[in-house]
Design a protein around this motif. Structure first.
Motif, mmCIF file in Angstrom:
data_model
loop_
_atom_site.group_PDB
_atom_site.id
_atom_site.type_symbol
_atom_site.label_atom_id
_atom_site.label_comp_id
_atom_site.label_asym_id
_atom_site.label_seq_id
_atom_site.Cartn_x
_atom_site.Cartn_y
_atom_site.Cartn_z
ATOM 1 N N CYS A 167 -1.921 32.918 -34.247
ATOM 2 C CA CYS A 167 -0.992 33.471 -33.248
ATOM 3 C C CYS A 167 -1.516 34.836 -32.838
ATOM 4 C CB CYS A 167 0.414 33.628 -33.832
ATOM 5 S SG CYS A 167 1.080 32.120 -34.540
ATOM 6 N N GLY A 168 -2.183 34.868 -31.707
ATOM 7 C CA GLY A 168 -2.783 36.121 -31.230
ATOM 8 C C GLY A 168 -1.790 36.867 -30.360
ATOM 9 N N VAL A 169 -1.491 38.100 -30.757
ATOM 10 C CA VAL A 169 -0.491 38.894 -30.027
ATOM 11 C C VAL A 169 -1.149 40.130 -29.431
ATOM 12 C CG1 VAL A 169 1.634 40.253 -30.269
ATOM 13 C CG2 VAL A 169 1.356 38.145 -31.577
ATOM 14 N N GLY A 170 -0.954 40.317 -28.148
ATOM 15 C CA GLY A 170 -1.412 41.542 -27.491
ATOM 16 C C GLY A 170 -0.192 42.280 -26.976
ATOM 17 N N ALA B 15 3.712 42.066 -23.180
ATOM 18 C CA ALA B 15 3.024 41.418 -24.291
ATOM 19 C C ALA B 15 2.704 39.968 -23.960
ATOM 20 C CB ALA B 15 3.892 41.464 -25.548
ATOM 21 N N GLY B 16 1.607 39.493 -24.535
ATOM 22 C CA GLY B 16 1.225 38.099 -24.363
ATOM 23 C C GLY B 16 0.848 37.491 -25.700
ATOM 24 N N ILE B 17 0.942 36.192 -25.776
ATOM 25 C CA ILE B 17 0.677 35.477 -27.033
ATOM 26 C C ILE B 17 -0.284 34.332 -26.752
ATOM 27 C CG2 ILE B 17 1.766 34.078 -28.852
ATOM 28 C CD1 ILE B 17 4.422 35.626 -28.066
ATOM 29 N N LEU B 18 -1.327 34.243 -27.554
ATOM 30 C CA LEU B 18 -2.299 33.157 -27.411
ATOM 31 C C LEU B 18 -2.321 32.360 -28.708
ATOM 32 C CD1 LEU B 18 -4.656 31.834 -25.800
ATOM 33 C CD2 LEU B 18 -6.180 33.491 -26.908
ATOM 34 N N LEU B 19 -1.788 31.131 -28.655
ATOM 35 C CA LEU B 19 -1.744 30.296 -29.855
ATOM 36 C C LEU B 19 -2.931 29.352 -29.859
ATOM 37 C CD1 LEU B 19 1.951 29.089 -30.293
ATOM 38 C CD2 LEU B 19 0.844 31.113 -31.202
ATOM 39 N N GLU B 20 -3.642 29.295 -30.981
ATOM 40 C CA GLU B 20 -4.781 28.367 -31.085
ATOM 41 C C GLU B 20 -4.734 27.692 -32.447
ATOM 42 O OE1 GLU B 20 -8.167 30.078 -28.228
ATOM 43 O OE2 GLU B 20 -7.867 31.333 -29.987
ATOM 44 N N LYS B 21 -5.008 26.385 -32.436
ATOM 45 C CA LYS B 21 -5.022 25.638 -33.697
ATOM 46 C C LYS B 21 -6.445 25.589 -34.209
ATOM 47 C CE LYS B 21 -3.047 21.815 -35.796
ATOM 48 N NZ LYS B 21 -3.747 20.614 -36.043
#
Ligand code: BTN
Length: 238
Positions: A129-132, A116-122
């Motif tokens: 909090c984008g979770v794949g 799993a990966g997480i892409l945080l963007e403000k």
């Protein structure tokens, strides 16, 4: 078109296909049409799934692609959400007796393979909090490492069930943090963290060793010139 549903404090907007759930989250925030706090955007497929540092996130149907939106205007430590998401994924894996590992800052691995990966963007006052999470399939390699999926680990759940488990975990981690600062958050993260010799990339590249996590959630990196406390960057193990 999307289907809307409710789960605990969350509203879920489920799309068949999107460019990226994080991009849809941004469009909703910027449109100001609704209050997007606690909104989750999911899609069965993404055509432009994005990973960290400009990488592509291969987004085949059957895996989980979800973006959680949180209002962080009153949050003193929004950077901790990166750990909250990682912990929520780790708790899901533990429920199925799988031992998760954390590659700093927020990649979740199982036996050294990324699941799993997480892409945080403000965006404005909100954090996306984008979770794949790989459920049914996984690309063989991602950047420098092998990957895996829940199916390869003999865990038989679908994306919808995984989303509910993840959302419930995330809600209780956030609540626990609000109540008592998730006593020993640093300790919990530290136990999951993969340590050892690594190159840290933050524009420049520094050789050193990942030693652990300090009480504020910063990564303790030992270099030739001493101990550094790091709050963002990318690491490559050597
Ligand atoms: C990484 O490990 O590089 C982060 C991957 C994050 C992927 C998820 S899938 C849902 C959300 N939408 C995107 O485009 N990316 C994130």
């Amino acid at each position: 078109m999307f289907i809307t549903s409710k789960f605990q404090e969350f509203t879920i907007r489920d799309f068949e296909i999107l460019d990226s759930t994080n991009d849809e989250a941004k469009r909703i925030i910027l449109s100001k049409a609704i209050n997007p706090d606690n909104l989750i955007i999911t899609a069965k497929q993404q055509t432009k799934g994005r990973g960290r540092v400009g990488r592509e996130w291969v987004s085949e149907e059957g895996n989980l692609f979800a973006s959680f939106i949180f209002d962080i205007s009153k949050q003193p430590n929004p950077e901790l959400y990166s750990y909250f998401c990682a912990l929520a994924i780790c708790d899901l894996l533990k429920k199925y007796d799988v031992k998760p590992e954390l590659k700093w800052p927020n990649d979740v691995l199982v036996t050294n393979e990324k699941i799993a990966g997480i892409l945080l963007e403000k965006c404005s006052n909100f954090l996306i909090c984008g979770v794949g999470l790989n459920i049914d399939s996984n690309p063989e390699y991602l950047s420098d490492r092998k990957t895996t999926s829940l199916k390869s680990l003999n865990i038989d759940i679908d994306a919808n069930t995984a989303l509910k488990l993840l959302s419930a975990n995330l809600a209780s981690i956030k609540e626990e943090y609000k109540k008592n600062h998730l006593r020993n958050l640093a300790g919990i993260i530290d136990d999951l963290l993969i340590k050892g010799s690594a190159v840290l990339s933050m524009g420049n590249r520094i050789k050193g060793a990942i030693m652990g996590i300090d009480e504020e959630g910063k990564m303790i990196f030992k270099t030739e010139s001493g101990i550094e406390k790091i709050s963002s960057g990318e690491v490559f193990f050597i």
